[in-house]
Every structure is written in C-alpha cells, then in structure tokens.
Write a protein that holds these residues in place. Structure first.
Motif, short mmCIF file in Angstrom:
data_model
loop_
_atom_site.label_atom_id
_atom_site.label_comp_id
_atom_site.label_asym_id
_atom_site.label_seq_id
_atom_site.Cartn_x
_atom_site.Cartn_y
_atom_site.Cartn_z
N GLN A 135 8.25 3.02 1.39
CA GLN A 135 9.31 3.04 0.38
C GLN A 135 10.56 2.28 0.76
N THR A 136 10.62 1.71 1.96
CA THR A 136 11.84 0.99 2.32
C THR A 136 11.51 -0.49 2.54
N VAL A 137 12.54 -1.24 2.80
CA VAL A 137 12.40 -2.69 3.02
C VAL A 137 11.46 -3.00 4.19
N LEU A 138 11.24 -2.03 5.07
CA LEU A 138 10.35 -2.27 6.21
C LEU A 138 8.92 -2.52 5.77
N ARG A 139 8.56 -2.12 4.54
CA ARG A 139 7.18 -2.35 4.10
C ARG A 139 6.83 -3.83 4.12
N LEU A 147 15.74 0.98 13.26
CA LEU A 147 14.77 0.73 12.19
C LEU A 147 15.07 -0.60 11.52
N PHE A 148 16.35 -0.85 11.24
CA PHE A 148 16.66 -2.09 10.52
C PHE A 148 16.40 -3.33 11.38
N ILE A 191 9.12 5.77 5.19
CA ILE A 191 9.79 4.53 5.62
C ILE A 191 8.85 3.34 5.47
N ARG A 235 13.24 -5.02 10.55
CA ARG A 235 13.32 -5.94 9.41
C ARG A 235 14.00 -7.25 9.83
#
Lengths: 300, 300
Positions: free
Chosen positions: A176-180, A210-211, A173, A214
C-alpha cells in the motif's frame, strides 16, 4: 480411510484448515477452505465448516475442537480471553449453536494481559501443544506472523507476552505504500543481515530507513530483491530491538515454518541466539489434541 | 476576470491543482482536478491539464510552471533530481512536448541526496518559496505529509534532508491493518501528547505499541477518538525521535496547513520547540513565482 475419532480446526481470518484425527491423534485426512472468519457472517460458519469436513462425518456425533479467530467477537461465537498468568488452555470452551446434530463444536478461548494491554487468539493453542511436548520448558517462545508474539513461559504457564504487528506492517507497507514500486521477487541475505543490524542499532529511524529503500531504488538502482530483504530486515530488526528482554540470555524456541522460520532464525542467530525450531502445524495439532484430552477428563 | 499572465500547477500523485496568476503573482482564479499523476499515462497529461486550465487560455502562448510528481519517471516528463547541497531551484526545467501550441510548460526538477540516499519532488518548490520570502533564513524546515521532510537550510541552500514515511504509514496502518477496527472520528489531545512522549522515550517499541491500540480496544474499551490520536502521536513521536538532530536547539519553520500543522506544532511544542507556521499553498505559489522569475531572466 482410518476411523475419524475427532476433528481439529484452525480457523483464522483468511482461511479455515481442518484435520480428521484418529483416536491416537494421528492425522487421517486434511482439508482447507478460503472461507476465513473475515468473510463470514455468524450464520455462515456452520455451512462453511460442513463444506470442509462433511465427508468425514458419519451418523454419530463428531467432536470438533477449533482455535483461532473463529472465537473472536466477529467470529462464530465469542470465546473470550483468559487472563495471564495462566496455563495456555483450560476446559472452558465456547460452544456455538449448531443445526446439524452430528456436530459438537468447542472453541478455545484466547489469552489477555492487562498491563501492558495485549491479547492473543490461536497462539495459545500452539503454546499448549508446545508445553504438552515439552512440559518442563522454562524460557521464551517466539511465534512470528501477522501479529508476532513473544511469550514468557514458566512452570507450565504463560507469564507474560508481547505482540508486534511486524507481519501486518510488512504486508501493508509492501502493498500500500510507494515501496511497492521498489520491491520484487528474490532475496539477498547480506542486505537482510545489514538491515537487521541497522534496525537494532537505530530502531527509532524506521520511518526514515523505509524511505531510503525507495530513494535508493530511484537514484542508486537498488535491486528489487535487495529492497525486499531490506524491508524484512528492518521490520524484524525493529521487533528484536523492542523484544530484547525476551531473548537476551534466554532459552528461545521458535514456532514457525518455511520462510518466516528461516528469517527469524537468521536474525536471532546474528544476535548469538540459537532458537529451537518447532513446526506451527504440529504444535496446533498437539494443542487441539490436549484440548480434547482435557475435555474428555471433565466430561461425565 | 483580471488578466492571466501565467499559470501555476501543483501536480501530485492523487490530484492536480492549478492557479491562474496575474503579472504581479496574485491568484486570479483556481481549479482542481482529481486526475493525479498516479492515474495518468504519459499522453493523458496534456488533456487533463487542458480540462483544468482551458478557460484561462486565450489565443497567445501561456507560460505554465508545474511542480510535483508530474516530473517523476512515471509522470508527464522526467524532470530529474539536482544534487544537494544546492539552491532549491535553478532554471533547468524539463519541457514536455505538447500538441496545443498555446501551452509552454516547464516542470521543476526534484532534489536528491547521495548519502544517506534520499529524494524530494514538490517540496523543493515550497522551500524555494520560503527562501524567496525569508532569504536570510538559517535553520530547519519541517514539511509534514505523506513523505514528511526535515530540511537543513544554510546560506540559501538545501544542505541536507531526511524523509519519513509518517503520513503514508498512518494511511496504510489505519486502512489496511487490524487497527482499522479500533480507530474512529474525533480527537483526544492528551492521548496524542502521551503517545508522542511514549514514542520519544521508547521509539523502538513502535510495532508493539501499535498493537496495544487494538488490544486496549478489545479488553479495555479504548475510545475510537483516543485510538486515532494515539496512532498519530506514536508515528509523529517516532519521527521526532529520529529527526532530533534536525530540531533540537534549532530554528524551525513548519510548512503545513490545518490538522497536520496543529499536530506537528503541538508535538514540537511539547519538546520546547516553537516553530514558525507557514502555509503550504502560499509557499508553493511563491516558489513557482520564483521559478517563473528565474526563467524570465534567462530567456532572451
């Protein structure tokens, strides 16, 4: 250098750690290589091992006890899985073929559970080390990591266990996801504690919570350190929600080092659990020492 | 080719889709490029757009309406977020500077929610298209995808919404974790249904249930198609567990295409919900058409 009596090896997916050990199971020297199981073909293990331990060999035969993914199907030799309930170790090691006659390698098998289906490989050795030091322990072991394990121990046996992909989810997560874009260096203890509590109260909301990391980064300037602490807290909190039967009212020992040890200790402390803290490396070496002792007993 | 009156653009993180539209909002031609927002610097957007739509331009000025990540902070121009509750669109478009004087580009802003913090960008246009077709709709929209949205609609406004990282988690877990060894092509409908039910019953166990896919692959020969269906079912089921207030006893419309539409339709059907199925592309074009109509009204 003190006499090297045998060599202990913890060979995982991403690296290989080796310790030269004395007859009394004291560490004489240690060495590490980044040649993990993940990047080796079957015939690459022997040269990779010789690169790490070559300096410790003399003309005689050297006993080497290894645990971890080196014993998986994609490893040097498949060491199989023993079925729980069982002791964490027995003497049924897997022995890979070697060209260098100075090497006598034994690989520790993993453990499996039929229902619910689960496996471990490497942790059984830490558990064996823990039980070698605390043979009367009755309770639960928590082993955080890529694939965190909760393990119920009774009468010297692994009764049952449960794996959580917490560490691997954190890595996937956060990279590899937008959270980076939202995460960063540093730590925020209260954000961590709040996220643990939030995940325990509403564990079903993980994919949504999680979102919000962001979203708060975008519209409310959530600090990167706070975002990192919150991601960690949500994942560890979700793990605690699902492992509750393992820790609620139980005697718990935590086999972990450094950051991970602190985070799990804090999260458990917030639930009123005060785990005993135990070092991973110490338990691995104690476990491989126990493996060697068992092998000696059964060798004519 | 029929006369091109304007151009609709859906410009996301990983690609750019454009449609040449007639005065009556019929598609005259379409084109796609893999130059998504994610790989463009600010001054790369205009040439990337010209590559896609150049053939449709004549000597006059062409109106272009765009939605999606092109309007994000890392996009061509930041189009900001309007706060819910509000209509999905108004006429406050962002207008990037262009060198080619034939281009008149307008970018649709996203929507934000203060509490709980949430954002959307691109979906507001699909919602506007849906409400243009069904102005009296009162109920809930489900928009599956990388960042799945559940949106409560009343009196033509977006009242509240909630994002789930379901699609992005599926991608990250299936490509970046140990589960990549267990997943494969194909599908197993009953494995999907069981996983949805399992996640709804015990949503807290996600990180554990994910690992059982790997464990069953190792010790019980779980078929790759079954593993894929189970991963999908666990993640969609967890989303349904957390979005329950959005769909339980509600009128639901599902804006989705192909595989994703079938999976969500099945999962909702298992809960007794029969969503109306609506095409993403149709709603995007209807939304951008509505954006153009609004712009014409306010242009002297």
């Amino acid at each position: 250098m003190e006499q090297v009596a045998w060599i202990a090896v913890d060979w995982g997916t991403s690296n290989c750690r080796a310790w030269a050990m004395s007859e009394a199971n004291e560490v004489v020297a240690e060495a590490t290589s980044d040649k993990g199981m993940g990047q080796l073909e079957r015939d690459g293990f022997e040269p990779a091992l010789l690169d790490v331990i070559g300096d410790w060999l003399s003309s005689g035969t050297m006993d080497i006890f290894a645990c971890g993914m080196v014993g998986s199907r994609q490893g040097w030799i498949e060491a199989g899985y023993r079925s729980v309930p069982c002791t964490p170790l027995d003497t049924g090691f897997a022995v890979p073929r070697v060209c260098d006659t100075r090497l006598r390698v034994r690989v520790v098998p993993g453990l499996k559970q039929e229902n619910p289906p689960d496996v471990m490989r490497g942790e059984e050795t830490q558990i064996a080390g823990f039980l070698d030091r605390s043979p009367d322990f009755d309770g639960v072991l928590c082993l955080p990591g890529t694939h965190a394990k909760w393990v119920q121990i009774s009468a010297g046996e692994v009764v049952s266990f449960r794996t959580f992909m917490t560490g691997e989810l954190f890595a996937a997560i956060s990279r590899q996801t937008v959270l980076r874009h939202s995460l960063g260096e540093g730590w925020n203890e209260s954000a961590f504690a709040e996220a643990v509590a939030d995940a325990l109260a509403r564990p079903e909301s993980l994919a949504h919570r999680l979102f919000t990391i962001r979203a708060e980064g975008l519209i409310a300037n959530l600090a990167p350190a706070e975002a990192t602490a919150r991601l960690s807290g949500l994942l560890i909190g979700a793990e605690l929600a699902a492992s509750r039967p393992y820790w609620l009212g139980q005697r718990v020992a935590l086999i972990a080092d450094g950051t991970l040890a602190r985070r799990y200790d804090t999260a458990l402390g917030l639930q009123g659990v005060q785990p005993a803290l135990v070092s991973v490396e110490e338990m691995t070496l104690a476990g491989l020492s126990a493996a060697r002792a068992g092998a000696k007993e059964t060798t004519p």
